[in-house]
Design a protein around this motif. Structure first.
Motif, short mmCIF file in Angstrom:
data_model
loop_
_atom_site.label_atom_id
_atom_site.label_comp_id
_atom_site.label_asym_id
_atom_site.label_seq_id
_atom_site.Cartn_x
_atom_site.Cartn_y
_atom_site.Cartn_z
N VAL A 156 65.50 29.78 110.51
CA VAL A 156 66.49 28.70 110.64
C VAL A 156 66.22 27.59 109.64
N TYR A 157 64.96 27.19 109.51
CA TYR A 157 64.62 26.14 108.55
C TYR A 157 64.88 26.60 107.12
N ARG A 158 64.67 27.89 106.86
CA ARG A 158 64.95 28.41 105.51
C ARG A 158 66.44 28.31 105.21
N ILE A 159 67.26 28.62 106.19
CA ILE A 159 68.71 28.50 106.01
C ILE A 159 69.11 27.05 105.76
N LYS A 160 68.37 26.14 106.40
CA LYS A 160 68.64 24.71 106.22
C LYS A 160 68.06 24.18 104.92
N GLY A 161 67.38 25.05 104.15
CA GLY A 161 66.88 24.66 102.85
C GLY A 161 65.43 24.27 102.80
N LYS A 162 64.68 24.48 103.89
CA LYS A 162 63.26 24.13 103.91
C LYS A 162 62.43 25.39 104.00
N ASN A 163 61.64 25.65 102.95
CA ASN A 163 60.85 26.88 102.86
C ASN A 163 59.43 26.63 103.40
N LEU A 164 59.26 26.86 104.70
CA LEU A 164 57.98 26.60 105.34
C LEU A 164 56.90 27.57 104.88
N VAL A 165 57.29 28.81 104.60
CA VAL A 165 56.32 29.82 104.16
C VAL A 165 55.73 29.42 102.81
N LYS A 166 56.56 28.99 101.89
CA LYS A 166 56.09 28.58 100.57
C LYS A 166 55.13 27.39 100.68
N THR A 167 55.47 26.46 101.57
CA THR A 167 54.61 25.28 101.76
C THR A 167 53.24 25.68 102.27
N LEU A 168 53.19 26.67 103.17
CA LEU A 168 51.90 27.12 103.70
C LEU A 168 51.13 27.97 102.69
N LEU A 169 51.81 28.50 101.70
CA LEU A 169 51.13 29.24 100.64
C LEU A 169 50.57 28.30 99.58
N THR A 170 51.36 27.32 99.19
CA THR A 170 50.95 26.41 98.13
C THR A 170 50.23 25.17 98.65
N GLY A 171 50.53 24.78 99.89
CA GLY A 171 49.97 23.56 100.46
C GLY A 171 50.70 22.31 100.02
N LYS A 172 51.76 22.48 99.23
CA LYS A 172 52.46 21.32 98.69
C LYS A 172 53.92 21.29 99.12
N GLU A 173 54.45 20.09 99.19
CA GLU A 173 55.84 19.91 99.61
C GLU A 173 56.45 18.73 98.86
N LYS A 174 57.73 18.86 98.55
CA LYS A 174 58.41 17.77 97.85
C LYS A 174 59.20 16.93 98.85
N GLY A 175 59.50 15.71 98.44
CA GLY A 175 60.30 14.82 99.27
C GLY A 175 59.52 14.15 100.39
N VAL A 176 58.19 14.17 100.30
CA VAL A 176 57.37 13.54 101.33
C VAL A 176 57.19 12.06 101.00
N VAL A 177 57.44 11.20 101.98
CA VAL A 177 57.40 9.76 101.75
C VAL A 177 55.97 9.25 101.65
N THR A 178 55.12 9.68 102.61
CA THR A 178 53.73 9.22 102.62
C THR A 178 52.79 10.34 102.22
N THR A 179 51.69 9.99 101.61
CA THR A 179 50.70 10.98 101.17
C THR A 179 49.55 11.03 102.16
N PRO A 180 49.38 12.17 102.85
CA PRO A 180 48.28 12.27 103.83
C PRO A 180 46.93 12.37 103.15
N LYS A 181 45.90 11.93 103.84
CA LYS A 181 44.54 12.04 103.33
C LYS A 181 44.04 13.46 103.54
N MET A 182 43.59 14.07 102.45
CA MET A 182 43.12 15.45 102.50
C MET A 182 41.60 15.52 102.45
N ARG A 183 41.04 16.51 103.14
CA ARG A 183 39.62 16.84 103.03
C ARG A 183 39.51 18.28 102.54
#
Length: 213
Positions: A156-183
């Motif tokens: 459903v999210y893919r149809i809405k234009g959000k590729n969750l699988v790609k994000t979990l493969l690359t770890g990166k996402e566009k259009g994010v307002v705040t930058t989380p602290k990573m370890r």
């Protein structure tokens, strides 16, 4: 592109998928040594994830998973970008945690009363083992339903234009307002290995020797 998932969270997700698939196949086909070893490794992985949920990256922490039902409903109707799991996705993550730990703990106390028994059977009343054995089978059916719903949500999210699988493969996402602290996820993998050594050393030597011949 903003990094929203550290290396361990990404690896954890795909290792979890692999472990559940292996547990299903080995359980159905009766490859019990492999079933036990996979279960022990999954337990180590889940325990490492619990630790990482306390000390890990912002998006990995349990504090990022708790939202009000109102927020979850709003997230399901919205297409806004969230840092990490959105409130609705957080509810699914928490459900998976509960179901997987129920599956693992019940497996440790399960027995077929013939040849196979979990390592905790000797330490609990027989009535507990009976309940655990039934729960181990029934809970997995619920887990499969939850997985199906999770896959449906991804579609459903893919149809809405959000590729969750790609994000979990690359770890990166566009259009994010705040930058989380990573370890670095390396520490979490070390914790996973340590848990694996302890659990396999305590319970897994016999099935491991049988599995390796």
């Amino acid at each position: 592109m903003t990094k929203v998932w550290d290396g361990f969270i990404r690896g954890f997700h795909w290792l979890l998928v692999l472990a559940i698939a292996v547990l299903y196949v080995t359980g159905e086909e009766g490859y019990l040594e492999a079933h036990f070893i996979t279960g022990y490794l999954l337990l180590a992985l889940m325990l490492a994830r619990v630790v990482w949920g306390i000390i890990g990256s912002d998006t990995a922490r349990f504090s990022a998973l708790f939202h009000s039902p109102k927020s979850a409903l709003r997230a399901m109707c919205s297409n806004d970008s969230e840092v990490g799991h959105n409130p609705a996705g957080s509810y699914m993550v928490l459900l998976f945690f509960v179901l997987i730990f129920i599956q693992l703990i019940s497996g440790l106390m399960s027995t077929d009363d013939i040849l196979v028994e979990g390592p905790l059977v000797a330490y609990v009343p027989s009535s507990w083992s009976e309940v655990a054995s039934d729960l181990h089978h029934e809970n997995f059916e619920i887990l499969l339903i939850a997985i199906a719903l999770h896959v449906l949500a991804i579609v459903v999210y893919r149809i809405k234009g959000k590729n969750l699988v790609k994000t979990l493969l690359t770890g990166k996402e566009k259009g994010v307002v705040t930058t989380p602290k990573m370890r670095s996820g390396k520490l979490a993998y070390i914790i996973f290995v340590l848990f694996s050594i302890v659990i396999l050393g305590a319970w897994g030597m016999q099935p491991l020797q049988a599995l390796l011949g």
